[in-house]
Design a protein around this motif. Structure first.
Motif, mmCIF file in Angstrom:
data_model
loop_
_atom_site.group_PDB
_atom_site.id
_atom_site.type_symbol
_atom_site.label_atom_id
_atom_site.label_comp_id
_atom_site.label_asym_id
_atom_site.label_seq_id
_atom_site.Cartn_x
_atom_site.Cartn_y
_atom_site.Cartn_z
ATOM 1 N N GLY A 73 -0.796 13.379 -14.101
ATOM 2 C CA GLY A 73 0.603 13.016 -14.337
ATOM 3 C C GLY A 73 0.928 11.721 -14.206
ATOM 4 O O GLY A 73 0.214 10.804 -13.586
ATOM 5 N N SER A 74 2.107 11.513 -14.337
ATOM 6 C CA SER A 74 2.776 10.036 -14.093
ATOM 7 C C SER A 74 4.282 10.145 -13.718
ATOM 8 O O SER A 74 4.910 11.254 -13.788
ATOM 9 C CB SER A 74 2.541 9.351 -15.203
ATOM 10 O OG SER A 74 3.604 9.748 -16.126
ATOM 11 N N GLY A 75 4.607 9.044 -12.928
ATOM 12 C CA GLY A 75 6.065 9.045 -12.534
ATOM 13 C C GLY A 75 6.369 7.386 -12.233
ATOM 14 O O GLY A 75 5.339 6.557 -12.221
ATOM 15 N N LYS A 76 7.560 7.143 -12.617
ATOM 16 C CA LYS A 76 7.870 5.764 -12.557
ATOM 17 C C LYS A 76 8.107 5.170 -11.388
ATOM 18 O O LYS A 76 8.806 6.062 -10.482
ATOM 19 C CB LYS A 76 9.261 5.675 -13.457
ATOM 20 C CG LYS A 76 9.917 4.180 -13.790
ATOM 21 C CD LYS A 76 11.046 4.109 -14.253
ATOM 22 C CE LYS A 76 11.001 4.406 -15.885
ATOM 23 N NZ LYS A 76 12.593 3.934 -16.332
ATOM 24 N N ILE A 77 7.705 4.096 -10.998
ATOM 25 C CA ILE A 77 7.699 3.538 -9.461
ATOM 26 C C ILE A 77 9.096 3.030 -9.383
ATOM 27 O O ILE A 77 9.739 2.176 -10.130
ATOM 28 C CB ILE A 77 6.669 2.264 -9.414
ATOM 29 C CG1 ILE A 77 5.341 2.480 -9.769
ATOM 30 C CG2 ILE A 77 7.087 1.598 -8.160
ATOM 31 C CD1 ILE A 77 4.484 1.497 -9.860
ATOM 32 N N VAL A 78 9.647 3.753 -8.444
ATOM 33 C CA VAL A 78 11.092 3.282 -8.068
ATOM 34 C C VAL A 78 11.381 2.565 -6.778
ATOM 35 O O VAL A 78 12.301 1.761 -6.492
ATOM 36 C CB VAL A 78 11.983 4.583 -7.846
ATOM 37 C CG1 VAL A 78 11.942 5.158 -9.480
ATOM 38 C CG2 VAL A 78 11.632 5.616 -7.059
ATOM 39 N N ARG A 79 10.370 2.849 -6.018
ATOM 40 C CA ARG A 79 10.341 1.989 -4.581
ATOM 41 C C ARG A 79 9.223 1.385 -4.275
ATOM 42 O O ARG A 79 8.230 2.042 -4.377
ATOM 43 C CB ARG A 79 11.205 2.846 -3.483
ATOM 44 C CG ARG A 79 12.535 2.863 -3.448
ATOM 45 C CD ARG A 79 12.996 3.516 -2.304
ATOM 46 N NE ARG A 79 12.896 3.110 -0.994
ATOM 47 C CZ ARG A 79 12.927 3.743 0.056
ATOM 48 N NH1 ARG A 79 13.250 4.944 -0.085
ATOM 49 N NH2 ARG A 79 12.852 3.134 1.130
ATOM 50 N N PHE B 126 -1.780 1.726 -12.145
ATOM 51 C CA PHE B 126 -0.396 1.489 -12.867
ATOM 52 C C PHE B 126 -0.445 0.298 -14.120
ATOM 53 O O PHE B 126 0.737 0.347 -14.854
ATOM 54 C CB PHE B 126 0.694 0.945 -11.676
ATOM 55 C CG PHE B 126 0.517 -0.429 -11.256
ATOM 56 C CD1 PHE B 126 1.219 -1.555 -11.776
ATOM 57 C CD2 PHE B 126 -0.285 -0.640 -10.487
ATOM 58 C CE1 PHE B 126 0.848 -2.791 -11.568
ATOM 59 C CE2 PHE B 126 -0.661 -1.949 -9.871
ATOM 60 C CZ PHE B 126 0.002 -3.140 -10.565
ATOM 61 N N ARG B 127 -1.616 0.007 -14.342
ATOM 62 C CA ARG B 127 -1.849 -0.766 -15.473
ATOM 63 C C ARG B 127 -3.079 -0.215 -16.209
ATOM 64 O O ARG B 127 -4.121 0.070 -15.607
ATOM 65 C CB ARG B 127 -2.003 -2.286 -15.151
ATOM 66 C CG ARG B 127 -0.953 -3.190 -14.683
ATOM 67 C CD ARG B 127 -1.265 -4.367 -14.782
ATOM 68 N NE ARG B 127 -2.568 -4.993 -14.051
ATOM 69 C CZ ARG B 127 -2.267 -5.187 -12.817
ATOM 70 N NH1 ARG B 127 -1.180 -5.526 -12.143
ATOM 71 N NH2 ARG B 127 -3.335 -5.653 -12.407
ATOM 72 N N ASP C 145 0.473 -1.210 0.061
ATOM 73 C CA ASP C 145 -0.036 -0.003 -0.072
ATOM 74 C C ASP C 145 0.968 1.361 0.090
ATOM 75 O O ASP C 145 0.248 2.333 0.101
ATOM 76 C CB ASP C 145 -1.024 0.100 1.349
ATOM 77 C CG ASP C 145 -0.620 0.070 2.333
ATOM 78 O OD1 ASP C 145 1.045 0.066 2.625
ATOM 79 O OD2 ASP C 145 -1.175 0.079 3.582
ATOM 80 N N LEU C 146 2.053 1.121 -0.321
ATOM 81 C CA LEU C 146 3.118 2.390 -0.310
ATOM 82 C C LEU C 146 3.995 2.174 -1.466
ATOM 83 O O LEU C 146 4.561 1.126 -1.602
ATOM 84 C CB LEU C 146 3.685 2.440 0.898
ATOM 85 C CG LEU C 146 4.652 3.528 1.021
ATOM 86 C CD1 LEU C 146 3.869 4.934 1.086
ATOM 87 C CD2 LEU C 146 5.590 3.186 2.606
ATOM 88 N N LEU C 147 4.133 3.410 -2.246
ATOM 89 C CA LEU C 147 5.261 3.147 -3.315
ATOM 90 C C LEU C 147 5.828 4.611 -3.352
ATOM 91 O O LEU C 147 5.370 5.597 -2.894
ATOM 92 C CB LEU C 147 4.736 2.598 -4.643
ATOM 93 C CG LEU C 147 3.624 3.500 -5.239
ATOM 94 C CD1 LEU C 147 4.285 4.421 -6.383
ATOM 95 C CD2 LEU C 147 2.701 2.511 -5.847
ATOM 96 N N ARG C 148 6.910 4.632 -4.030
ATOM 97 C CA ARG C 148 7.616 5.829 -4.527
ATOM 98 C C ARG C 148 7.949 5.896 -5.726
ATOM 99 O O ARG C 148 8.528 4.980 -6.334
ATOM 100 C CB ARG C 148 9.008 6.144 -3.543
ATOM 101 C CG ARG C 148 9.409 7.298 -3.799
ATOM 102 C CD ARG C 148 10.641 7.720 -2.863
ATOM 103 N NE ARG C 148 11.240 9.024 -2.972
ATOM 104 C CZ ARG C 148 11.944 9.803 -2.223
ATOM 105 N NH1 ARG C 148 12.207 9.388 -1.182
ATOM 106 N NH2 ARG C 148 12.132 10.980 -2.525
ATOM 107 N N PRO D 244 8.397 -1.919 -9.666
ATOM 108 C CA PRO D 244 9.298 -0.993 -10.032
ATOM 109 C C PRO D 244 9.496 -0.928 -11.234
ATOM 110 O O PRO D 244 9.589 -2.110 -12.022
ATOM 111 C CB PRO D 244 10.449 -1.309 -9.167
ATOM 112 C CG PRO D 244 10.024 -2.137 -8.068
ATOM 113 C CD PRO D 244 9.058 -3.052 -8.727
ATOM 114 N N GLY D 245 9.597 0.228 -12.059
ATOM 115 C CA GLY D 245 9.686 0.317 -13.443
ATOM 116 C C GLY D 245 8.502 0.811 -14.374
ATOM 117 O O GLY D 245 8.388 1.265 -15.341
#
Length: 126
Positions: free
Chosen positions: A90-96, A44-45, A14-17, A76-77
């Motif tokens: 907007g969007s951002g790549k999942i890194v963590r 994310f999909r 339930d948490l991502l960066r 991630p990715g």
């Protein structure tokens, strides 16, 4: 790690960066700058249902995304895409990724075990 089933708690988080978010209309949204956090929706999909979340803005333009309910197979990715109503923010790549629900349950079980041991060690009052 291969989970024993497709619904195993190890697959849910339930948490991502993200990395620095690419904002579409405003860079970043005024509400996010003002409050340092903002409720919106996330996926994310492409086909997945939108999940309510809270974004927390980091100094470097990345965000922590706290999901209202744990979501399966965050990876991630992949790109986290944010929405307010029908509008794509907007969007951002999942890194963590934060800990899985399985890890959280293990931690809880250990804490409860420790508490019980502490109680057992207490000497009876005389």
């Amino acid at each position: 790690f291969k989970a024993p089933s497709t619904d195993h708690p190890a697959l849910y988080r339930d948490l991502l960066r993200t990395n620095r978010v690419h904002w579409i209309a405003e860079e970043p949204p005024a509400e996010l700058i003002r409050d340092k956090m903002m409720e919106c929706h996330f996926r994310f999909r492409h086909q997945m249902a939108l999940v309510p979340c809270v974004l927390t803005l980091n100094q470097d333009g990345s965000v922590w995304v706290t999901l209202v309910k744990p979501t399966r197979a965050l990876t991630p990715g992949q790109f986290a895409v944010f929405y307010k109503g029908d509008e794509c923010l907007g969007s951002g790549k999942i890194v963590r990724l934060g800990p899985s629900m399985f890890t959280m349950q293990q931690g809880k079980n250990r804490e409860e075990g420790a508490k019980k041991e502490d109680i057992d060690k207490v000497e009876p009052a005389t």
